[in-house]
Design a protein around this motif. Sequence first.
Motif, short mmCIF file in Angstrom:
data_model
loop_
_atom_site.label_atom_id
_atom_site.label_comp_id
_atom_site.label_asym_id
_atom_site.label_seq_id
_atom_site.Cartn_x
_atom_site.Cartn_y
_atom_site.Cartn_z
N VAL A 90 0.84 -1.20 0.00
CA VAL A 90 0.00 0.00 0.00
C VAL A 90 0.87 1.25 0.00
N MET A 93 2.47 1.71 -3.47
CA MET A 93 1.49 2.17 -4.45
C MET A 93 1.16 3.64 -4.24
N ARG A 94 0.97 4.02 -3.01
CA ARG A 94 0.64 5.42 -2.71
C ARG A 94 1.81 6.33 -3.04
N SER A 97 2.38 6.29 -6.89
CA SER A 97 1.16 6.49 -7.69
C SER A 97 0.99 5.40 -8.75
N ARG A 99 -0.96 1.48 -9.61
CA ARG A 99 -2.10 0.63 -9.26
C ARG A 99 -1.76 -0.84 -9.20
N ARG A 100 -0.59 -1.18 -9.75
CA ARG A 100 -0.14 -2.58 -9.78
C ARG A 100 1.34 -2.63 -9.44
N SER A 114 -2.51 -5.92 -7.17
CA SER A 114 -3.16 -4.71 -7.65
C SER A 114 -3.89 -4.00 -6.52
N LEU A 115 -4.21 -2.76 -6.79
CA LEU A 115 -5.01 -1.97 -5.85
C LEU A 115 -6.34 -2.68 -5.58
N ALA A 119 -8.01 -3.86 -2.08
CA ALA A 119 -9.34 -3.38 -1.69
C ALA A 119 -10.24 -4.55 -1.30
N SER A 132 -13.75 -4.53 -8.41
CA SER A 132 -12.62 -5.42 -8.66
C SER A 132 -13.01 -6.89 -8.64
#
Length: 138
Positions: A90, A93-94, A97, A99-100, A114-115, A119, A132
Amino acid sequence: MAQKVRDIMTGHPVCVPPNTEIKTVATTMRDEDIGAVLVTEGEDLRGLVTDRDLVVRALASDLGPQSSVGGLCSEASVRIGPDDDLDVAVWLMRTHSVRRLPVVDGTRPVGIISLGDIAIEDDPDSGLADISAAEPST
């Protein structure tokens, strides 16, 4: 969230060499119902190509379908190990920026996280988790 990446990653990622034609990658994404393909040289991860890359970098730039994916892929400089905590995924990814994230054992790709995967695991009742987890549209 104390789970490991390996617990929720998609294993056995689809990998292609850099000289693979863009059309082949697009067809593979369609047939496998995936949004990303890893680009490898031998067993080493070189990059990542997403469905968005095919549109924004290839189609919008008038690259032909026979062009190779090697010049199109995003460098996979951000990656994670299967034994890393989900919190690290996490954070990466943050921070970057993305998503994978390719999941690698050394330099060998072993999965993708993946994001959407996060989730579903973190809050299965969220809108992103619903989207998703939904069956693909045809």
